[in-house]
Design a protein around this motif. Sequence first.
Motif, PDB file in Angstrom:
ATOM      1  N   ARG A  55     -33.886 -39.944 -17.113  1.00 39.38           N
ATOM      2  CA  ARG A  55     -34.337 -40.326 -18.452  1.00 39.38           C
ATOM      3  C   ARG A  55     -33.949 -39.237 -19.439  1.00 39.38           C
ATOM      4  NH1 ARG A  55     -38.259 -44.391 -18.771  1.00 39.38           N
ATOM      5  NH2 ARG A  55     -38.972 -45.087 -16.738  1.00 39.38           N
ATOM      6  N   VAL A  56     -33.569 -39.667 -20.621  1.00 44.11           N
ATOM      7  CA  VAL A  56     -33.277 -38.744 -21.713  1.00 44.11           C
ATOM      8  C   VAL A  56     -34.108 -39.181 -22.910  1.00 44.11           C
ATOM      9  CG1 VAL A  56     -31.514 -37.924 -23.316  1.00 44.11           C
ATOM     10  CG2 VAL A  56     -30.930 -38.249 -20.925  1.00 44.11           C
ATOM     11  N   SER A  57     -34.809 -38.234 -23.506  1.00 37.65           N
ATOM     12  CA  SER A  57     -35.542 -38.527 -24.734  1.00 37.65           C
ATOM     13  C   SER A  57     -35.330 -37.377 -25.700  1.00 37.65           C
ATOM     14  CB  SER A  57     -37.035 -38.728 -24.456  1.00 37.65           C
ATOM     15  OG  SER A  57     -37.588 -37.551 -23.926  1.00 37.65           O
ATOM     16  N   GLY A  58     -35.241 -37.705 -26.973  1.00 38.48           N
ATOM     17  CA  GLY A  58     -35.003 -36.677 -27.963  1.00 38.48           C
ATOM     18  C   GLY A  58     -34.987 -37.249 -29.361  1.00 38.48           C
ATOM     19  N   SER A  59     -34.364 -36.496 -30.255  1.00 37.82           N
ATOM     20  CA  SER A  59     -34.309 -36.925 -31.652  1.00 37.82           C
ATOM     21  C   SER A  59     -33.009 -36.452 -32.290  1.00 37.82           C
ATOM     22  CB  SER A  59     -35.505 -36.384 -32.425  1.00 37.82           C
ATOM     23  OG  SER A  59     -35.481 -34.966 -32.406  1.00 37.82           O
ATOM     24  N   ALA A  62     -31.223 -34.909 -39.623  1.00 35.60           N
ATOM     25  CA  ALA A  62     -30.447 -35.388 -40.777  1.00 35.60           C
ATOM     26  C   ALA A  62     -29.002 -34.905 -40.762  1.00 35.60           C
ATOM     27  CB  ALA A  62     -31.134 -34.969 -42.068  1.00 35.60           C
ATOM     28  N   THR A  63     -28.705 -33.830 -40.041  1.00 34.25           N
ATOM     29  CA  THR A  63     -27.328 -33.326 -39.969  1.00 34.25           C
ATOM     30  C   THR A  63     -26.538 -33.958 -38.829  1.00 34.25           C
ATOM     31  OG1 THR A  63     -27.855 -31.461 -38.514  1.00 34.25           O
ATOM     32  CG2 THR A  63     -28.099 -31.096 -40.900  1.00 34.25           C
ATOM     33  N   GLY A  64     -27.198 -34.807 -38.024  1.00 36.59           N
ATOM     34  CA  GLY A  64     -26.530 -35.445 -36.895  1.00 36.59           C
ATOM     35  C   GLY A  64     -26.656 -34.675 -35.596  1.00 36.59           C
ATOM     36  N   THR A  65     -27.449 -33.605 -35.582  1.00 43.42           N
ATOM     37  CA  THR A  65     -27.660 -32.839 -34.357  1.00 43.42           C
ATOM     38  C   THR A  65     -28.700 -33.547 -33.486  1.00 43.42           C
ATOM     39  OG1 THR A  65     -27.134 -30.759 -35.464  1.00 43.42           O
ATOM     40  CG2 THR A  65     -28.389 -30.597 -33.421  1.00 43.42           C
ATOM     41  N   VAL A  66     -28.360 -33.707 -32.209  1.00 42.97           N
ATOM     42  CA  VAL A  66     -29.254 -34.356 -31.255  1.00 42.97           C
ATOM     43  C   VAL A  66     -29.824 -33.281 -30.338  1.00 42.97           C
ATOM     44  CG1 VAL A  66     -29.422 -36.014 -29.365  1.00 42.97           C
ATOM     45  CG2 VAL A  66     -27.889 -36.467 -31.288  1.00 42.97           C
ATOM     46  N   ARG A  67     -31.136 -33.256 -30.217  1.00 41.30           N
ATOM     47  CA  ARG A  67     -31.827 -32.378 -29.270  1.00 41.30           C
ATOM     48  C   ARG A  67     -32.580 -33.284 -28.304  1.00 41.30           C
ATOM     49  NH1 ARG A  67     -31.481 -29.583 -33.864  1.00 41.30           N
ATOM     50  NH2 ARG A  67     -30.970 -27.384 -33.722  1.00 41.30           N
ATOM     51  N   ALA A  68     -32.292 -33.120 -27.015  1.00 36.76           N
ATOM     52  CA  ALA A  68     -32.873 -34.041 -26.037  1.00 36.76           C
ATOM     53  C   ALA A  68     -33.188 -33.331 -24.733  1.00 36.76           C
ATOM     54  CB  ALA A  68     -31.911 -35.193 -25.772  1.00 36.76           C
ATOM     55  N   ARG A  69     -34.119 -33.898 -23.999  1.00 41.23           N
ATOM     56  CA  ARG A  69     -34.462 -33.426 -22.659  1.00 41.23           C
ATOM     57  C   ARG A  69     -34.094 -34.518 -21.663  1.00 41.23           C
ATOM     58  NH1 ARG A  69     -39.275 -29.879 -20.562  1.00 41.23           N
ATOM     59  NH2 ARG A  69     -37.795 -28.467 -21.507  1.00 41.23           N
ATOM     60  N   GLN A  70     -33.344 -34.127 -20.642  1.00 39.56           N
ATOM     61  CA  GLN A  70     -32.995 -35.034 -19.555  1.00 39.56           C
ATOM     62  C   GLN A  70     -33.846 -34.656 -18.350  1.00 39.56           C
ATOM     63  OE1 GLN A  70     -28.821 -35.945 -18.535  1.00 39.56           O
ATOM     64  NE2 GLN A  70     -29.309 -35.146 -16.494  1.00 39.56           N
ATOM     65  N   THR A  71     -34.529 -35.645 -17.793  1.00 43.60           N
ATOM     66  CA  THR A  71     -35.334 -35.403 -16.597  1.00 43.60           C
ATOM     67  C   THR A  71     -34.905 -36.371 -15.500  1.00 43.60           C
ATOM     68  OG1 THR A  71     -37.063 -36.906 -17.373  1.00 43.60           O
ATOM     69  CG2 THR A  71     -37.354 -34.575 -17.874  1.00 43.60           C
TER      70      THR A  71
END
Length: 83
Positions: A55-59, A62-71
Amino acid sequence: MAQCPGRTPGPLTIVQGQARYSSATGYRLRGTVGPHGELAMRASGPGGSQPIEIRVSGSIDATGTVRARQTSNSCSYDFVWQK
Protein backbone atom coordinates in the motif's frame (compact mmCIF):
# COMPACT_ATOMS: atom_id res chain seq x y z
CA MET A 1 13.70 -9.89 11.65
CA ALA A 2 16.16 -8.79 8.98
CA GLN A 3 16.71 -5.20 7.96
CA CYS A 4 14.68 -4.02 4.98
CA PRO A 5 16.70 -3.55 1.78
CA GLY A 6 17.11 -0.05 0.37
CA ARG A 7 14.58 0.84 -2.31
CA THR A 8 14.33 3.58 -4.92
CA PRO A 9 10.86 4.22 -6.29
CA GLY A 10 10.19 3.90 -9.99
CA PRO A 11 8.51 6.69 -11.96
CA LEU A 12 5.08 7.76 -10.74
CA THR A 13 2.45 8.52 -13.38
CA ILE A 14 -0.75 10.43 -12.66
CA VAL A 15 -3.34 10.97 -15.40
CA GLN A 16 -6.87 12.23 -14.78
CA GLY A 17 -6.81 11.31 -11.10
CA GLN A 18 -5.45 7.79 -11.69
CA ALA A 19 -2.00 6.99 -10.25
CA ARG A 20 0.36 4.14 -11.05
CA TYR A 21 3.92 3.03 -10.49
CA SER A 22 5.93 -0.20 -10.37
CA SER A 23 7.72 -1.12 -7.15
CA ALA A 24 11.37 -2.14 -7.07
CA THR A 25 10.18 -5.75 -6.76
CA GLY A 26 8.02 -5.50 -9.90
CA TYR A 27 4.56 -5.12 -8.39
CA ARG A 28 2.33 -2.71 -10.32
CA LEU A 29 0.56 -0.39 -7.93
CA ARG A 30 -2.58 1.42 -9.02
CA GLY A 31 -4.77 3.93 -7.26
CA THR A 32 -6.27 7.39 -7.19
CA VAL A 33 -5.54 11.00 -6.38
CA GLY A 34 -8.28 12.82 -4.48
CA PRO A 35 -9.45 16.41 -5.02
CA HIS A 36 -7.12 17.71 -2.29
CA GLY A 37 -4.04 15.80 -3.46
CA GLU A 38 -4.54 12.62 -1.40
CA LEU A 39 -2.74 9.68 -2.99
CA ALA A 40 -3.71 6.04 -2.37
CA MET A 41 -2.40 3.02 -4.30
CA ARG A 42 -2.18 -0.70 -3.70
CA ALA A 43 -1.07 -4.00 -5.20
CA SER A 44 -1.25 -7.59 -4.04
CA GLY A 45 0.05 -10.92 -5.20
CA PRO A 46 1.19 -14.35 -4.12
CA GLY A 47 3.93 -14.59 -1.51
CA GLY A 48 5.87 -17.29 0.29
CA SER A 49 3.91 -18.13 3.42
CA GLN A 50 1.24 -15.44 2.93
CA PRO A 51 0.01 -13.18 0.11
CA ILE A 52 1.91 -9.92 -0.35
CA GLU A 53 0.04 -6.65 -0.07
CA ILE A 54 1.67 -3.31 -0.80
CA ARG A 55 0.00 0.00 0.00
CA VAL A 56 1.10 3.54 -0.73
CA SER A 57 -0.51 6.57 0.85
CA GLY A 58 0.58 10.17 0.70
CA SER A 59 -0.14 13.62 -0.62
CA ILE A 60 0.75 15.93 -3.47
CA ASP A 61 1.54 19.56 -2.66
CA ALA A 62 0.95 22.68 -4.78
CA THR A 63 4.39 22.37 -6.42
CA GLY A 64 3.69 18.81 -7.59
CA THR A 65 5.92 17.14 -4.99
CA VAL A 66 4.58 13.79 -3.79
CA ARG A 67 5.45 12.52 -0.31
CA ALA A 68 4.28 8.99 0.37
CA ARG A 69 4.80 5.97 2.59
CA GLN A 70 4.86 2.49 1.08
CA THR A 71 4.09 -0.37 3.43
CA SER A 72 4.09 -4.09 2.81
CA ASN A 73 3.95 -7.23 4.94
CA SER A 74 7.35 -6.59 6.54
CA CYS A 75 8.84 -3.27 5.39
CA SER A 76 7.91 0.37 4.99
CA TYR A 77 9.56 3.13 3.01
CA ASP A 78 9.15 6.88 2.69
CA PHE A 79 9.38 8.14 -0.90
CA VAL A 80 9.44 11.58 -2.49
CA TRP A 81 8.70 12.18 -6.16
CA GLN A 82 9.24 15.64 -7.66
CA LYS A 83 7.57 16.93 -10.78
